[in-house]
Design a protein around this motif. Structure first.
Motif: not given
Length: 204
Positions: A4-6, A8-11, A52-56, A62-63
């Motif tokens: 959920x955290x990831x 919402x930040x992706x949106x 960049x923060x989201x991708x890292x 997450x993975x």
């Protein structure tokens, strides 16, 4: 919760990118120079750092590829970067609305307290209060996500105390968990019986 955290930040990142594209298109149509104000400099910087923060965060947390030691080292940096970016976004918004007011409020002017200026100033104060509440929630221990049952907190120094940025790792019960529990219960019963015997002797 991590998904959920990831998500919402992706949106939010997608919406930020769409907004930047719209701003550049608007500047092109109106023949307005690009990237001349502090608002635009800070805004573009924070969007780049946010992506960049989201991708890292996606690849590290997450993975299931990154080792736990790396997650323990990156977690405090990830938390600090998120708070810093959130504060920078609030500053960018406040600079942007103020800049827009100076541009559009000519007659009546901004300093004559027109309704648009008062409304935007009130909106800016609400945004600032919202940011302060978020910082209060994030920094309060009682608002932190509780540790899952049977989890261990990993930290960069190898400790096991509940500190900022620690990672909770779920672990199943060990094969000897039931035996350990039974033996501890037996020891407790023996101690209780011993105390009862001592009490009886003292009352005789």
């Amino acid at each position: 919760m991590k998904s959920i955290h990831a998500g919402l930040n992706a949106v939010a990142a997608v919406l930020a990118i769409i907004s930047i594209v719209a701003v550049f298109d608007y500047h092109n149509v109106r023949s307005i120079p690009h990237m001349y104000s502090l608002h635009s400099w800070v805004g573009l910087t924070v969007v780049i750092l946010y992506v960049q923060q989201l991708i890292l965060g996606f690849f590290i947390f997450l993975l299931p590829w990154a080792p736990l030691s790396l997650r323990a080292v990156i977690m405090p940096i990830h938390v600090y970067s998120g708070l810093l970016l959130f504060a920078t976004v609030i500053a960018t918004v406040l600079m942007g609305v103020t800049e827009k007011l100076f541009f559009v409020l000519k007659n009546p002017s901004y300093h004559s307290f027109p309704p648009e200026g008062v409304f935007t100033n009130a909106l800016g104060l609400l945004i600032l209060i919202f940011g302060a509440l978020i910082f209060w929630i994030v920094t309060r221990p009682q608002w932190k996500r509780p540790t899952e049952p049977g989890s261990t907190l990993l930290q960069p120094n190898g400790g096991a105390d509940g500190m900022e940025g620690a990672i909770a790792i779920s672990s199943g019960p060990s094969p000897d968990a039931a035996d350990t529990e039974l033996s501890s219960e037996g020891t407790a019963r023996k101690r209780t019986l011993g105390l009862d015997d001592a009490g009886q002797r003292s009352t005789m």
